[in-house]
Design a protein around this motif. Structure first.
Motif, short mmCIF file in Angstrom:
data_model
loop_
_atom_site.label_atom_id
_atom_site.label_comp_id
_atom_site.label_asym_id
_atom_site.label_seq_id
_atom_site.Cartn_x
_atom_site.Cartn_y
_atom_site.Cartn_z
N PRO A 95 -1.51 64.04 78.11
CA PRO A 95 -2.47 64.94 78.76
C PRO A 95 -1.76 66.12 79.43
CG PRO A 95 -2.99 62.67 79.26
CD PRO A 95 -1.63 62.66 78.60
N GLU A 96 -2.29 67.30 79.17
CA GLU A 96 -1.69 68.55 79.67
C GLU A 96 -2.69 69.27 80.56
OE1 GLU A 96 -0.24 72.86 77.87
OE2 GLU A 96 -0.54 71.17 76.50
N LEU A 97 -2.22 69.71 81.71
CA LEU A 97 -3.02 70.52 82.62
C LEU A 97 -2.99 71.97 82.14
CD1 LEU A 97 -4.56 70.86 85.35
CD2 LEU A 97 -2.31 71.31 86.38
N VAL A 98 -4.19 72.57 81.98
CA VAL A 98 -4.31 73.96 81.59
C VAL A 98 -5.30 74.66 82.51
CG1 VAL A 98 -3.74 73.50 79.17
CG2 VAL A 98 -6.13 73.53 79.89
N TYR A 99 -5.16 75.98 82.65
CA TYR A 99 -6.10 76.75 83.48
C TYR A 99 -6.03 78.21 83.08
CZ TYR A 99 -1.62 76.59 85.89
OH TYR A 99 -0.28 76.59 86.17
N PHE A 100 -7.22 78.83 83.06
CA PHE A 100 -7.37 80.22 82.67
C PHE A 100 -8.48 80.82 83.53
CE2 PHE A 100 -6.37 77.51 79.09
CZ PHE A 100 -5.20 78.08 78.60
N LEU A 101 -8.18 81.88 84.23
CA LEU A 101 -9.18 82.54 85.07
C LEU A 101 -9.37 83.99 84.66
CD1 LEU A 101 -8.15 81.32 88.64
CD2 LEU A 101 -10.15 80.62 87.33
N ALA A 102 -10.59 84.48 84.86
CA ALA A 102 -10.84 85.91 84.66
C ALA A 102 -9.96 86.69 85.64
CB ALA A 102 -12.31 86.22 84.90
N PRO A 103 -9.47 87.86 85.25
CA PRO A 103 -8.56 88.62 86.11
C PRO A 103 -9.08 88.84 87.52
CG PRO A 103 -8.67 89.64 83.95
CD PRO A 103 -9.71 88.54 83.96
N SER A 104 -10.37 89.05 87.68
CA SER A 104 -10.91 89.32 89.02
C SER A 104 -10.89 88.10 89.94
CB SER A 104 -12.34 89.86 88.91
OG SER A 104 -13.17 88.92 88.25
N PHE A 105 -10.58 86.92 89.39
CA PHE A 105 -10.57 85.71 90.21
C PHE A 105 -9.17 85.12 90.40
CE2 PHE A 105 -14.87 85.81 88.33
CZ PHE A 105 -15.59 85.94 89.52
N THR A 106 -8.16 85.77 89.87
CA THR A 106 -6.79 85.26 90.04
C THR A 106 -6.29 85.56 91.45
OG1 THR A 106 -5.80 87.27 89.16
CG2 THR A 106 -6.25 85.51 87.58
N GLY A 107 -5.36 84.75 91.91
CA GLY A 107 -4.75 84.96 93.21
C GLY A 107 -5.63 84.59 94.39
N LYS A 108 -6.71 83.85 94.17
CA LYS A 108 -7.63 83.49 95.25
C LYS A 108 -7.73 81.98 95.47
CE LYS A 108 -10.18 87.70 94.46
NZ LYS A 108 -11.38 88.35 93.99
N GLY A 109 -6.82 81.24 94.82
CA GLY A 109 -6.78 79.79 95.02
C GLY A 109 -7.71 78.99 94.13
N TYR A 110 -8.45 79.63 93.24
CA TYR A 110 -9.37 78.89 92.38
C TYR A 110 -8.62 78.02 91.36
CZ TYR A 110 -13.06 81.94 94.19
OH TYR A 110 -13.94 82.61 95.00
N ALA A 111 -7.55 78.54 90.80
CA ALA A 111 -6.78 77.75 89.83
C ALA A 111 -6.21 76.51 90.52
CB ALA A 111 -5.66 78.58 89.21
N TYR A 112 -5.69 76.68 91.72
CA TYR A 112 -5.16 75.53 92.46
C TYR A 112 -6.26 74.52 92.75
CZ TYR A 112 -3.20 72.66 96.15
OH TYR A 112 -2.78 71.59 96.89
N GLU A 113 -7.41 75.00 93.18
CA GLU A 113 -8.53 74.10 93.51
C GLU A 113 -8.95 73.28 92.29
OE1 GLU A 113 -12.98 74.68 95.40
OE2 GLU A 113 -11.41 76.12 95.93
N MET A 114 -9.09 73.94 91.14
CA MET A 114 -9.45 73.23 89.92
C MET A 114 -8.34 72.29 89.49
SD MET A 114 -8.98 72.74 86.46
CE MET A 114 -7.69 73.95 86.31
N ALA A 115 -7.10 72.77 89.50
CA ALA A 115 -5.98 71.97 89.03
C ALA A 115 -5.76 70.73 89.90
CB ALA A 115 -4.71 72.82 88.98
N LYS A 116 -5.95 70.88 91.19
CA LYS A 116 -5.83 69.73 92.09
C LYS A 116 -6.91 68.70 91.76
CE LYS A 116 -5.70 68.35 96.93
NZ LYS A 116 -5.86 68.80 98.32
N ALA A 117 -8.15 69.16 91.59
CA ALA A 117 -9.25 68.24 91.25
C ALA A 117 -8.98 67.56 89.91
CB ALA A 117 -10.57 69.00 91.23
#
Length: 169
Positions: A95-117
């Protein structure tokens, strides 16, 4: 097979819903942005984005886990997608963790929040014994995110031109 609702996760700011083919409509602009997706792969056209999201939907049926679409809880905006996947070309990685956010949402902690969950869900709900991730060496934000989540850089994989990270429970 469990219903998609059983795989829905809510975090402080996000609703994570299993990715489905119809998500290509809201996420094609991200997936086809070659500059933004320079650390991974992009699609050439809408039909390719549809195939990609159809494959994410099928992944859930095959493996019982997969990528979620990230939806903002307050605004209902679609921010991106991410989760745990099996690389069909390299299943030995696990199993591999992956994440992709729209440019306007990067750098706001959303990737971390999803990846932690996703990581917690993988270990506690699925009972995984390891989760891996890959990041290009010049993708400093992803490298920092993985370290913050407790992933350890194991080695450079020359064939992928990426660092291989892993996390144990």
């Amino acid at each position: 097979m469990a219903s998609a609702m059983e795989f829905r996760i809510e975090t402080e700011r996000l609703i994570l819903e299993p990715a489905k083919a119809s998500d290509a409509r809201s996420l094609h602009d991200v997936l086809s942005d070659q500059d933004h997706m320079r650390f991974t792969a992009s699609t050439a056209d809408f039909a390719a984005s549809q195939r990609y999201f159809r494959s994410l939907e099928q992944h859930w049926r095959r493996h019982g886990f997969g990528a979620w679409t990230l939806v903002h809880r307050q605004t209902s905006e679609t921010l991106g997608w991410g989760g745990l996947i099996m690389d069909e070309d390299e299943p030995g990685w696990g199993p591999e963790l992956v994440y992709f956010l729209a440019p306007s949402f990067t750098g706001k902690g959303y990737a971390y929040e999803m990846a932690k969950a996703a990581t917690v869900w993988g270990f506690e709900t699925l009972g995984l014994d390891k989760i891996c991730a890959f990041a290009k060496q010049d993708n400093r934000p992803s490298q920092r995110l993985l370290v913050k989540l407790g992933f350890r850089k194991v080695r450079f994989v020359a064939s992928l031109k990426r660092d291989y990270f892993e996390r144990l429970p």
